[in-house]
Design a protein around this motif. Structure first.
Motif, mmCIF file in Angstrom:
data_model
loop_
_atom_site.group_PDB
_atom_site.id
_atom_site.type_symbol
_atom_site.label_atom_id
_atom_site.label_comp_id
_atom_site.label_asym_id
_atom_site.label_seq_id
_atom_site.Cartn_x
_atom_site.Cartn_y
_atom_site.Cartn_z
ATOM 1 N N ASN A 236 73.118 -60.018 67.296
ATOM 2 C CA ASN A 236 72.632 -58.799 68.244
ATOM 3 C C ASN A 236 72.056 -59.197 69.497
ATOM 4 O O ASN A 236 72.019 -58.605 70.513
ATOM 5 N N GLU A 237 71.505 -60.628 69.701
ATOM 6 C CA GLU A 237 71.141 -61.043 70.979
ATOM 7 C C GLU A 237 72.509 -61.049 72.062
ATOM 8 O O GLU A 237 72.464 -60.706 73.264
ATOM 9 N N VAL A 238 73.479 -61.540 71.505
ATOM 10 C CA VAL A 238 74.822 -61.714 72.280
ATOM 11 C C VAL A 238 75.234 -60.315 72.644
ATOM 12 O O VAL A 238 75.641 -59.937 73.513
ATOM 13 N N LEU A 239 75.238 -59.253 71.556
ATOM 14 C CA LEU A 239 75.678 -58.033 71.897
ATOM 15 C C LEU A 239 74.692 -57.306 72.859
ATOM 16 O O LEU A 239 75.395 -56.538 73.791
ATOM 17 N N ASP A 241 72.956 -58.780 75.278
ATOM 18 C CA ASP A 241 73.573 -59.268 76.612
ATOM 19 C C ASP A 241 74.723 -58.740 77.422
ATOM 20 O O ASP A 241 74.881 -58.372 78.321
ATOM 21 N N ALA A 242 75.658 -58.626 76.313
ATOM 22 C CA ALA A 242 77.096 -57.868 76.679
ATOM 23 C C ALA A 242 76.833 -56.569 77.302
ATOM 24 O O ALA A 242 77.487 -56.130 78.212
ATOM 25 N N VAL A 243 76.034 -55.661 76.420
ATOM 26 C CA VAL A 243 75.807 -54.372 76.859
ATOM 27 C C VAL A 243 75.069 -54.299 78.268
ATOM 28 O O VAL A 243 75.458 -53.550 78.905
ATOM 29 N N LEU A 244 74.012 -55.078 78.449
ATOM 30 C CA LEU A 244 73.398 -55.066 79.673
ATOM 31 C C LEU A 244 74.386 -55.431 80.827
ATOM 32 O O LEU A 244 74.094 -54.797 82.004
ATOM 33 N N ILE A 259 75.395 -48.320 71.351
ATOM 34 C CA ILE A 259 75.543 -49.125 70.392
ATOM 35 C C ILE A 259 74.169 -49.542 69.873
ATOM 36 O O ILE A 259 73.083 -49.934 70.807
ATOM 37 N N TYR A 260 73.936 -49.628 68.521
ATOM 38 C CA TYR A 260 72.471 -49.826 67.941
ATOM 39 C C TYR A 260 72.299 -51.183 67.476
ATOM 40 O O TYR A 260 71.385 -51.950 67.929
ATOM 41 N N TYR A 261 73.155 -51.666 66.946
ATOM 42 C CA TYR A 261 73.031 -53.170 66.423
ATOM 43 C C TYR A 261 74.340 -53.477 65.685
ATOM 44 O O TYR A 261 75.142 -52.643 65.562
ATOM 45 N N CYS A 262 74.687 -54.641 65.356
ATOM 46 C CA CYS A 262 75.675 -55.134 64.660
ATOM 47 C C CYS A 262 75.198 -56.181 63.492
ATOM 48 O O CYS A 262 74.032 -56.673 63.438
ATOM 49 N N ASN A 263 76.133 -56.472 62.776
ATOM 50 C CA ASN A 263 76.012 -57.451 61.466
ATOM 51 C C ASN A 263 77.141 -57.931 61.084
ATOM 52 O O ASN A 263 78.182 -57.376 60.788
ATOM 53 N N GLN A 264 77.129 -59.324 60.664
ATOM 54 C CA GLN A 264 78.503 -59.932 60.367
ATOM 55 C C GLN A 264 78.514 -59.507 58.760
ATOM 56 O O GLN A 264 77.661 -60.049 57.940
ATOM 57 N N VAL A 265 79.319 -58.777 58.156
ATOM 58 C CA VAL A 265 79.468 -58.494 56.756
ATOM 59 C C VAL A 265 80.636 -59.349 56.092
ATOM 60 O O VAL A 265 80.430 -59.172 54.972
ATOM 61 N N ALA A 266 81.307 -60.322 56.619
ATOM 62 C CA ALA A 266 82.319 -60.862 56.103
ATOM 63 C C ALA A 266 82.735 -62.176 56.561
ATOM 64 O O ALA A 266 82.544 -62.254 57.821
ATOM 65 N N ALA A 267 83.293 -63.133 56.210
ATOM 66 C CA ALA A 267 84.015 -64.319 56.788
ATOM 67 C C ALA A 267 85.280 -64.412 56.229
ATOM 68 O O ALA A 267 85.639 -63.829 55.307
ATOM 69 N N GLU A 291 84.609 -58.407 72.018
ATOM 70 C CA GLU A 291 85.322 -59.661 71.402
ATOM 71 C C GLU A 291 85.392 -60.906 72.131
ATOM 72 O O GLU A 291 84.956 -61.904 71.688
ATOM 73 N N ARG A 292 85.730 -60.626 73.540
ATOM 74 C CA ARG A 292 85.726 -61.871 74.303
ATOM 75 C C ARG A 292 84.152 -62.445 74.489
ATOM 76 O O ARG A 292 84.014 -63.684 74.704
ATOM 77 N N LYS A 293 83.169 -61.583 74.616
ATOM 78 C CA LYS A 293 81.896 -62.036 74.830
ATOM 79 C C LYS A 293 81.288 -62.915 73.625
ATOM 80 O O LYS A 293 80.583 -63.890 73.626
ATOM 81 N N PHE A 294 81.754 -62.297 72.255
ATOM 82 C CA PHE A 294 81.376 -63.088 71.079
ATOM 83 C C PHE A 294 82.118 -64.499 71.143
ATOM 84 O O PHE A 294 81.395 -65.495 70.735
ATOM 85 N N ARG A 295 83.255 -64.371 71.569
ATOM 86 C CA ARG A 295 84.072 -65.682 71.542
ATOM 87 C C ARG A 295 83.299 -66.819 72.399
ATOM 88 O O ARG A 295 83.400 -68.064 72.139
ATOM 89 N N GLU A 296 83.087 -66.114 73.608
ATOM 90 C CA GLU A 296 82.630 -67.063 74.631
ATOM 91 C C GLU A 296 81.272 -67.550 74.173
ATOM 92 O O GLU A 296 80.643 -68.719 74.619
ATOM 93 N N GLN A 297 80.242 -66.800 73.486
ATOM 94 C CA GLN A 297 78.978 -67.193 73.252
ATOM 95 C C GLN A 297 78.892 -68.102 71.699
ATOM 96 O O GLN A 297 78.091 -68.838 71.612
#
Length: 334
Positions: A236-239, A241-244, A259-267, A291-297
């Motif tokens: 959520n911290e990465v998310l 920053d990406a939205v800001l 966007i309210y929040y996110c959560n990893q639900v599986a691997a 997706e690109r921001k998630f990969r970068e961070q």
């Protein structure tokens, strides 16, 4: 303010109270982080088999069997210049260091319209099954011939199955090189194989053994990224920053995605659920941006990321359905 009001609930003796706001999403991620270990206990069913399954796929005559022999350390598969020599999947199980690998050589996959019903039809199906049961897929490409349509089809298949991938550019010894060949080749692969643009690339020669052993390092890294789990607070911290940095675009009707929040639900692969007001308000470009921001961070190299967009109305619908199931409808005569 919320923390001060929540402090009053310490008097109940039920543990630490967590202030939340379902409307604005405040504190929801922290609560999910606390309850997730109880909802999803650690899965130990797969701990018994720690073997890393690595399938080798590609078009006919790109050097898959030669690569298997080099990785295995001895002649495990028959190598021939005649296309179609490998008719079935070949498993080679061995240990390297503290890890056990199962290399799966597959038949060369041709274009669908060239495949006739019979032996080749069934061996292609077995190759697709090998992709499904693998942890990492080595997509072998003949660097001399370049990338063909069938290579793109295989890349789409790997991404659709959610498998980690390493692109192996074979026959690198046969290429005339200069100081720009390496970077141009990487840019070429990224452009021609968009479904697996996140995959790592290694340049090898199965004939001479050049850089073949470095594939194991790429495989180990891909497995680690494919099985990675990220804390909800970090996600959520990465998310945030990406939205800001780039807010969701506003549609013509003045509606804007929130966007309210996110959560990893599986691997395997990493799957992130993003809760928002309405998924249809987010364009494909903005989804790719996140997706690109998630990969970068956070990394996620050599593995696909699945992003599940969940709307607020959908969540309310699920909650309403769960409430209805608790209370059976009263019996009506007639």
């Amino acid at each position: 303010m919320g923390a001060a009001q929540a402090a009053e609930f310490w008097a109940l003796g039920l543990g630490e109270p967590w202030p939340v706001s379902g409307l604005h999403g405040y504190g929801v991620a922290e609560v999910l982080e606390q309850i997730k270990p109880h909802l999803y206990p650690a899965d130990t069913s797969g701990d018994a088999d720690t073997t890393i399954n690595v399938s080798i796929v590609g078009r006919p005559n790109v050097g898959k069997s030669s690569l298997l022999n080099k990785l295995y350390g001895q002649e495990r598969a028959i190598v021939s210049d005649v296309a179609g020599t490998t008719r079935d999947t070949i498993d080679a199980l061995f240990e390297r260091g503290d890890r056990t690998y199962r290399l799966i050589d597959t038949a060369g996959i041709r274009r669908k319209k060239k495949i006739e019903y019979g032996n080749e039809f069934f061996m292609i199906n077995r190759a697709f099954k090998a992709i499904r049961r693998s942890d990492v897929v080595l997509l072998v490409i003949d660097v001399v011939d370049g990338i063909k349509d069938q290579d793109r089809v295989l890349a789409e298949r790997i991404a659709a199955e959610g498998k980690a991938c390493v692109v192996v550019l074979n026959k690198w010894d046969a290429v005339e090189k200069d100081d720009k060949t390496y970077l141009k080749s990487i840019a070429y692969v990224r452009e021609m194989l968009p479904p697996v643009r996140w995959a790592d690339i290694v340049f090898t020669s199965a004939l001479t053994g050049q850089r073949t052993l470095s594939i194991f390092d790429k495989v180990d890294e891909a497995v680690e990224q494919h099985r990675k789990r990220i804390k909800t607070s970090v996600l959520n911290e990465v998310l945030r920053d990406a939205v800001l940095w780039q807010a969701p675009p506003t549609r013509k009707n003045s509606q804007q995605g929130k966007i309210y929040y996110c959560n990893q639900v599986a691997a395997r692969p990493p799957t992130v659920a993003i809760f928002c007001n309405a998924p249809k308000l987010f364009s494909d470009n903005y989804k790719r941006y996140l997706e690109r921001k998630f990969r970068e961070q956070l990394g996620f190299k050599s593995t696909p990321i699945r992003m599940l967009w969940r709307g607020k109305r959908l969540r309310r619908m699920v909650q309403d359905e769960s409430k209805k199931s608790r209370y059976p409808k009263p019996y009506q005569a007639g």
